[in-house]
Motif scaffolding. Structure first.
Motif, mmCIF file in Angstrom:
data_model
loop_
_atom_site.group_PDB
_atom_site.id
_atom_site.type_symbol
_atom_site.label_atom_id
_atom_site.label_comp_id
_atom_site.label_asym_id
_atom_site.label_seq_id
_atom_site.Cartn_x
_atom_site.Cartn_y
_atom_site.Cartn_z
ATOM 1 N N LEU A 49 41.354 44.148 37.185
ATOM 2 C CA LEU A 49 40.336 44.080 38.241
ATOM 3 C C LEU A 49 39.052 43.427 37.737
ATOM 4 N N ALA A 50 38.663 43.754 36.486
ATOM 5 C CA ALA A 50 37.466 43.128 35.912
ATOM 6 C C ALA A 50 37.660 41.628 35.761
ATOM 7 N N GLU A 51 38.853 41.207 35.333
ATOM 8 C CA GLU A 51 39.140 39.778 35.204
ATOM 9 C C GLU A 51 39.093 39.088 36.562
ATOM 10 N N LEU A 52 39.653 39.729 37.586
ATOM 11 C CA LEU A 52 39.607 39.158 38.932
ATOM 12 C C LEU A 52 38.171 39.039 39.420
ATOM 13 N N ALA A 53 37.368 40.068 39.158
ATOM 14 C CA ALA A 53 35.957 40.028 39.553
ATOM 15 C C ALA A 53 35.233 38.896 38.838
ATOM 16 N N ASP A 54 35.507 38.720 37.528
ATOM 17 C CA ASP A 54 34.883 37.634 36.770
ATOM 18 C C ASP A 54 35.223 36.273 37.379
#
Length: 408
Positions: free
Chosen positions: A263-268
């Motif tokens: 999820l953090a990678e997608l947000a980035d």
């Protein structure tokens, strides 16, 4: 200069707790002063005094020795996982939980751990003049973790007034489970892990006593037996349940880590897509994402921990990501480099990470309490969810600040 800033930071963190206190007039400052002095002594002893540093070093080596034993079982089932020198995080840090959790549960079953916890809790209550059960609960959490400590204390919680239950909920934001300490020491310095755990317990009592002062009458200051109404299981049935629970815990942590990192990678990627080329304003390499956005909020607090501007910015991003995701996500990211950090930065970030202070923990605590206390008490605690999160963050900051005083 940085030491002075570190000292100021500790005062600011205590000041924030005072600012948001539910009842400032009834804060018991004498007890809080005792707790602060106790933590100063503990931090000095474990971080700076040679005998103390030797104690935590040997204890960390002992945990590592137990973890090494777990790889006999892991290697038997998954030889291809353990044969490479470079182990995956799940194998190196999480699979050993399958040994450590049953080991802790066996000590509980044999009544060894409850006896140790009750003794330490009694001593802590006498020294700090805190209510007996609050001191005992802090020690419970140090060994068992937050939700398990709440569960085994169900008979006590049912008899307590709602304001005291709120105190325990606040304290529960600041613990870790002794059963997963072995996972931590594979990723960050073991001596700092073991230093942070007792400091967290004392800091949890400090913060809860300021945010939620509660007067406990003499007839209320009692401790009921753990699991007083439970029948004792046959040993091997108990051990089987313990192993199954350990397996569930490993799967839950792996699921959380995979989900949060993804999820953090997608947000980035979404942030990069929206913001375009402004990353150079935040990093020399031009990266700009969730870490940088979250880091803005924690940057002032990182500076108050006595860190230089550039290190404070990096630590602030780690701190913020830990609060939004969990400690395993950040530990996995810094595991390969944390030993190369400057001593103060290494001590501050390592000890800050040793707690369950994050958003998902709130749901776990509220959910556990709903199954134990009545609806009125559960609803009362639920009203103070933001204060629970604040308590967890302040405890982590205080622990990092106390340790930072002696690590340069």
């Amino acid at each position: 200069m940085y030491l002075i800033i570190n000292i100021i930071g500790l005062l600011v963190f205590l000041g924030v707790a005072f600012l948001f206190s539910r009842d400032r007039k009834n804060i018991q400052w004498a007890s809080i002063a005792t707790l602060v002095v106790l933590n100063l002594i503990l931090a000095w002893f474990f971080v700076y005094f040679p005998a103390g540093t030797l104690v935590v070093k040997k204890a960390a080596e002992g945990i590592s020795w137990v973890i090494d034993a777990s790889f006999a079982g892991i290697g038997f089932a998954f030889h291809s996982f353990t044969a490479p020198k470079q182990l995956d995080m799940a194998v190196a840090a999480l699979f050993p939980i399958l040994l450590v959790v049953p080991l802790f549960d066996i000590l509980m079953y044999l009544r060894i751990l409850p006896w140790i916890m009750r003794g330490i809790g009694w001593v802590l209550a006498k020294i700090t003049r805190q209510p007996k059960f609050e001191a005992f609960f802090g020690i419970e959490m140090m060994f068992l973790g937050n939700t398990e400590a709440l569960a085994v204390s169900s008979e006590q919680l049912k008899r307590m007034k709602e304001t005291r239950v709120l105190t325990l909920a606040m304290m529960s934001m600041s613990s870790v489970s002794g059963a997963i300490v072995g996972a931590y020491v594979t990723m960050i310095p073991g001596e700092l892990v073991l230093t942070a755990i007792p400091l967290n317990i004392v800091n949890a009592m400090i913060v809860a006593s300021i945010l939620n002062p509660v007067k406990v009458e003499v007839d209320e200051d009692v401790i009921y037996d753990l699991r007083a109404n439970e029948a004792r299981q046959p040993f091997f049935s108990f051990l089987g349940d313990s192993v199954l629970n350990a397996g569930k815990l490993v799967l839950i942590i792996i699921a959380f880590v995979i989900s949060f990192v993804a999820l953090a990678e997608l947000a980035d990627r979404l942030i990069h897509l929206i913001t375009g080329g402004i990353g150079h304003l935040f990093n020399a390499n031009g990266s700009f994402g969730l870490d940088q956005i979250l880091g803005v909020f924690m940057y002032p607090f990182a500076l108050l921990l006595g860190l230089p501007f550039d290190e404070a910015w990096l630590v602030a991003q780690n701190m913020a990501k830990k609060i939004v995701t969990n400690e395993f996500v950040v530990m996995g990211q810094i595991a390969g480099e944390v030993n190369d950090y400057a001593p103060h930065r290494r001590a501050v970030i390592s000890t800050f990470l040793i707690s369950f202070a994050n958003f998902s923990t709130i749901g776990m605590i509220i959910g556990t309490l709903k199954g134990i206390v009545n609806e009125k008490t559960s609803d009362f605690v639920s009203k103070y969810v933001p204060m629970m999160l604040l308590a967890g963050i302040l405890v982590s900051l205080l622990t990092a600040g106390f340790v930072g005083l002696f690590a340069w």
